[in-house]
Design a protein around this motif. Structure first.
Motif, PDB file in Angstrom:
ATOM      1  N   THR A  50       0.832  -1.210   0.000  1.00 27.55           N
ATOM      2  CA  THR A  50       0.000   0.000   0.000  1.00 27.55           C
ATOM      3  C   THR A  50       0.865   1.257   0.000  1.00 27.55           C
ATOM      4  O   THR A  50       0.599   2.220  -0.747  1.00 27.55           O
TER       5      THR A  50
ATOM      6  N   TYR B 169      -6.282  -3.682   2.553  1.00 25.80           N
ATOM      7  CA  TYR B 169      -5.746  -2.651   1.653  1.00 25.80           C
ATOM      8  C   TYR B 169      -6.574  -1.369   1.766  1.00 25.80           C
ATOM      9  O   TYR B 169      -6.020  -0.263   1.852  1.00 25.80           O
TER      10      TYR B 169
ATOM     11  N   PHE C 112      -4.927   2.001   3.054  1.00 22.86           N
ATOM     12  CA  PHE C 112      -4.846   3.022   2.007  1.00 22.86           C
ATOM     13  C   PHE C 112      -5.613   4.272   2.420  1.00 22.86           C
ATOM     14  O   PHE C 112      -5.079   5.402   2.321  1.00 22.86           O
TER      15      PHE C 112
END
Length: 439
Positions: free
Chosen positions: A291, A326, A330
């Motif tokens: 990420t 993720y 993120f």
């Protein structure tokens, strides 16, 4: 109980008479009369003594001609056969009792004793008791019917009230509440109904707010696109540079519209359970590295430094969806970069605490006011709306993070940093299972 008492008394009296007469060699009318005069026996309605052939030798009835006759009573026939017999009946408020016993001497039957009692006094007592019980039964039955009617009426009214409330809520009035008192099942059902309508009201308010916010968010880029396109079509002498600038702005607003739409679609699928999360053992350290590799250009553009403090490989393996991990990392890191100050820092810390993997994302940015900390996970909620729009925010990122964390059995907390900025802490339970190595 009365019959048993009479049986005992007549048996006792009959035994006294038969025992006294058994001392005689034979039964004669004169001898029997002399013995009966000497005995202290309770008077009966009638007492008869016979010889072995059933001839009446003694009779207390008012019929003076009874002596010298034969008694044909069934009880006496049984007694002359050498057996005792007792019979008692109750009818019409009267007790009628009969007892007969043989007079035995030297193994021979000398005669028989017959006792007869017609009792109306105790019969009247039993009859009065029956009458009182009958009256009380009717009284209690009537009271019971009244009580049942009152209870049934009250219960029916409460059920009708509950049914009417269901109809009101079904029509869309989620603010309606029942006021049912008591501690019975209907009251508990009413409390559950009120809790349900409260949740429905909250859901409806959230839905309306969501629709309103979504409409507002979608209206802004659409209005900008419409305004820019009208400016291009209505201007006859627009130079190429201005037109390209307008076209670029239209593209930016279209991209923003696409991002909002994609996030709304993602949230809708998550709420409806359409998106199936494939949870499997995942090393959070590897997800963090992938990420951050994607966010490094954005950090360089914003003049923000990303610092990491990561655990050892395989130390923070959790059972979760890799896509959700993720999204969480993120969005939190992207927010820390976008809402930071030039020259600021975003720090990602991944460590193991007992049976949990703890991810902390801290920044040195503008921070979040204390009053807004409880609402930042609401959809479309933004602390600084003007600055959020300028940075391309839609107010959905943290809502997606919150739902993803809860869906993977995790927790998320947010706090203000004393030196400025915000700190998010995400915790997941560590799984004992390991991801199988790929060949």
């Amino acid at each position: 109980m009365v019959i048993d008492t009479k049986k005992g008394a007549m048996q006792s009296q009959g035994l006294v008479i038969s025992s006294s007469l058994s001392a005689l060699d034979s039964l004669t009318g004169e001898a029997v009369a002399q013995v009966m005069e000497l005995l202290d026996v309770t008077p009966m309605t009638r007492m008869i003594i016979t010889d072995p052939g059933g001839l009446i030798l003694y009779d207390t009835s008012e019929d003076n001609d009874a002596a010298g006759r034969y008694a044909l009573l069934p009880e006496l026939r049984v007694a002359l056969e050498g057996r005792s017999v007792f019979r008692c009946g109750y009818a019409g408020g009267e007790f009628v009792s009969r007892y007969a016993a043989p007079v035995v001497s030297g193994g021979a039957v000398l005669g028989a004793v017959y006792l007869y009692e017609h009792d109306t006094e105790q019969g009247d007592i039993i009859h009065g008791l029956q009458r009182n019980l009958r009256t009380m039964s009717f009284a209690f039955g009537g009271v019971g019917l009244v009580v049942v009617f009152v209870i049934a009426t009250t219960l029916t009214m409460r059920i009708k009230k509950l049914a009417a409330a269901v109809g009101v809520v079904s029509s869309g009035d989620y603010a309606y509440r029942l006021n049912v008192r008591g501690n019975d099942e209907i009251a508990e059902l009413s409390d559950e109904f009120n809790d349900l309508t409260g949740r429905l009201e909250s859901t409806e308010e959230a839905r309306r707010r969501f629709v309103s916010d979504a409409s507002h968010e979608l209206r802004t880029p659409l209005a900008a696109i419409r305004l820019l396109s009208d400016s291009i079509t209505q201007s006859d002498n627009m130079d190429g540079g201005t037109m390209r600038e307008f076209a670029t702005d239209i593209g930016s607003e279209a991209e923003r519209l696409q991002r909002i739409t994609e996030k709304l679609m993602n949230l809708t699928k998550l709420d409806a359970g359409v998106t199936k999360r494939q949870r499997e053992p995942a090393d959070m350290k590897q997800v963090v590295r992938r990420t951050l590799h994607l966010l490094e250009p954005l950090a360089a553009e914003q003049d923000v430094t990303i610092e990491t403090e990561l655990a050892e490989d395989g130390e923070c393996v959790v059972l979760a969806s890799a896509d959700d991990l993720y999204q969480i990392i993120f969005n939190l890191t992207e927010n820390g970069i976008k809402y930071n100050v030039p020259g600021g820092t975003v720090t990602l810390s991944l460590r193991r605490e007992g049976k949990n993997a703890v991810l902390t994302v801290s920044d040195t940015g503008i921070g979040i006011p204390e009053a807004d900390l409880g609402s930042i996970f609401d959809r479309f909620y933004r602390v600084d709306k003007a600055r959020s729009r300028a940075s391309g925010g839609s107010g959905l990122g943290l809502a997606i993070v919150h739902d993803a964390v809860l869906a993977n059995d995790g927790t998320i907390q947010v706090a203000r940093r004393e030196e400025g900025g915000t700190s998010f802490t995400v915790t997941f339970p560590i799984t004992k299972r390991r991801r199988e190595k790929q060949p």
